[in-house]
Design an enzyme around this catalytic site. Structure first.
Site, PDB file in Angstrom:
ATOM      1  N   ARG A 280      52.260 -31.542 -25.255  1.00 45.37           N
ATOM      2  CA  ARG A 280      51.663 -31.287 -26.568  1.00 45.37           C
ATOM      3  C   ARG A 280      51.849 -32.546 -27.409  1.00 45.37           C
ATOM      4  NH1 ARG A 280      53.553 -29.912 -31.651  1.00 45.37           N
ATOM      5  NH2 ARG A 280      52.348 -28.392 -32.856  1.00 45.37           N
ATOM      6  N   SER A 349      49.695 -17.849 -27.375  1.00 48.70           N
ATOM      7  CA  SER A 349      50.484 -17.647 -28.587  1.00 48.70           C
ATOM      8  C   SER A 349      50.071 -16.337 -29.230  1.00 48.70           C
ATOM      9  CB  SER A 349      50.258 -18.797 -29.572  1.00 48.70           C
ATOM     10  OG  SER A 349      50.786 -20.005 -29.073  1.00 48.70           O
ATOM     11  N   LYS A 379      56.328 -26.504 -37.447  1.00 46.80           N
ATOM     12  CA  LYS A 379      55.312 -25.718 -38.164  1.00 46.80           C
ATOM     13  C   LYS A 379      55.980 -24.986 -39.330  1.00 46.80           C
ATOM     14  CE  LYS A 379      52.124 -24.947 -34.299  1.00 46.80           C
ATOM     15  NZ  LYS A 379      51.374 -23.925 -33.515  1.00 46.80           N
TER      16      LYS A 379
END
Length: 446
Positions: A280, A349, A379
């Protein structure tokens, strides 16, 4: 509305003090797939991880009493039979099974130990094939057992017969399906083959692991039984039971532009025991993402760890990576599953919503992720996911769960105790001075 209680699976099996096979392995497997394990002891064994030194069969009346007591109290979603101990036990169990014709019956016909110690004689084999196989939903012999059971009346045929011929004979004995496992064949890959309706349904090829292991047949049959108990079809259950399970430390790469630095940090994490790597990098260009993911792939292969690509199905397929992880806005999960095939890992997710997890499982994902479990630096505006989601998943999901968001060495045990199968970590792993040691510490929590 989903059943709030986990499905119950009952095993009839002999004990194994090493827990690598037998009753103990069945219990561990059922529980790991979200089922409530129940057990009837058919025999007590003296064995270690190498072989069986002795078997003491339980009295048939005790086997009957154990089973009848629990069956009068609990609703069973699947039966699994392993080492049965004696002809008398087989006869009693056959009578019990006849009272529950609508419950899936899976039989691992344990004729020998992994080392080759005899665990069944000719009389027991005959009783098994005449009394139990006609009631079976699935039998799971290894290739040697399949030939021996199918051609017990002709020693000359055993050495020369094909597995297809063996399967045809076993199906004719009454079992609805036959899964012949190939660990005992002298092949580079292990091939497990599912038969039903007098034909080959599907073959599954797996890389042969180095070394010798006992209990793989017990565990596989138990996993299939657990998946059937969750409502999967036979083909779905057999495929799901063989898939590489997401568990332990799930490492997610940080946003690092320097590829060499990224590779060094990732290798340290893999050396420390990380079981999964997700690539990622939200700041990288498509070109850099492709370069980095391509560089990570052989490293993951070296450590036998799956490489999962975040967000990009195209990049996953281009590089032939092991899987892809998608968010809510990254595509229709069922369509993605059809696109990438059954052999690749698909994760989703689900944030703080259990309904998304149920839908994802129905669409064919291999795992779901809940989070943020704690305040997340990656996040900061992420929704908060209750740890009760993992407890709920233990009774209502057949796929593994991954906890993500703000997980550290200090709080990771909370999500593991709540039932998370894996913990996804970025900064608390890769931002440390000693990534390998940190990885080891995370891994030791499981």
């Amino acid at each position: 509305m989903a059943n709030p209680s986990p499905p119950c699976v009952l095993t009839f099996a002999g004990t194994d003090p090493s827990s690598g096979a037998g009753l103990q392995a069945d219990i561990l497997t059922f529980a790991s797939i979200g089922c409530h394990p129940l057990s009837v002891v058919t025999a007590i064994t003296a064995q270690d991880t190498v072989g069986v030194e002795g078997v003491l069969a339980m009295d048939a009346e005790w086997v009957n009493d154990q089973a009848r007591a629990i069956l009068e109290d609990v609703q069973i979603s699947a039966f699994k039979l392993g080492l049965l101990g004696s002809v008398e036990n087989i006869a009693v169990i056959a009578e019990i099974m006849a009272d529950y014709p609508d419950v899936p019956l899976l039989i691992d016909p344990t004729l020998t130990s992994g080392r080759g110690d005899d665990l069944s004689n000719d009389e027991m084999m005959e009783a098994m094939t005449t009394l139990l196989f006609p009631q079976a939903t699935l039998i799971t012999p290894n290739s040697l057992e399949a030939r021996r059971l199918a051609f017990a009346d002709s020693d000359n045929e055993i050495a020369h017969t094909s597995l297809d011929e063996s399967a045809a004979r076993l199906l004719a004995m009454g079992s609805e399906y036959v899964l012949i496992t190939g660990t005992h064949e002298r092949t580079l890959e292990v091939t497990n083959t599912l038969y039903g309706e007098n034909q080959l349904i599907k073959s599954y090829q797996w890389e042969r692991l180095v070394g010798s292991y006992h209990g793989s047949g017990c565990t596989l049959t138990s996993a299939i039984a657990a998946c059937l108990a969750h409502g999967l079809t036979m083909e779905e259950a057999v495929a799901e039971a063989q898939e590489q399970k997401i568990s332990g430390l799930y490492a997610i790469t940080p946003d690092i532009e320097n590829t060499n630095l990224l590779l060094a940090k990732v290798e340290a994490a893999l050396q420390g025991g990380a079981n999964v790597l997700q690539y990622r990098n939200k700041l990288a260009s498509h070109k850099l993402k492709t370069q980095q993911a391509r560089a990570l792939l052989p490293l993951c292969r070296q450590y036998n760890v799956p490489l999962i690509i975040n967000d990009s199905v195209k990049l996953c397929l281009t590089l032939d990576a092991d899987g892809v992880h998608l968010g809510a806005d990254d595509g229709n999960l069922a369509e993605v599953r059809a696109r990438i095939g059954d052999d690749k890992i698909l994760g989703a997710s689900c944030y703080n919503r259990f309904d998304l997890a149920l839908s994802a499982q129905q669409a064919g994902v291999d795992y779901v992720a809940f989070g943020a479990c704690f305040a997340s630096g990656t996040k900061p505006n992420a929704v908060v996911a209750s740890l009760n989601l993992f407890r709920q998943a233990q009774t209502q999901l057949a796929v593994p769960t991954v906890a993500i968001g703000g997980i550290t060495l200090e709080n990771a045990s909370q999500v593991i105790q709540a039932g998370a199968c894996a913990i996804a970590v970025i900064n608390a792993l890769f931002a440390t001075v000693d990534v390998k040691t940190t990885s080891e510490k995370f891994t030791q929590l499981f």
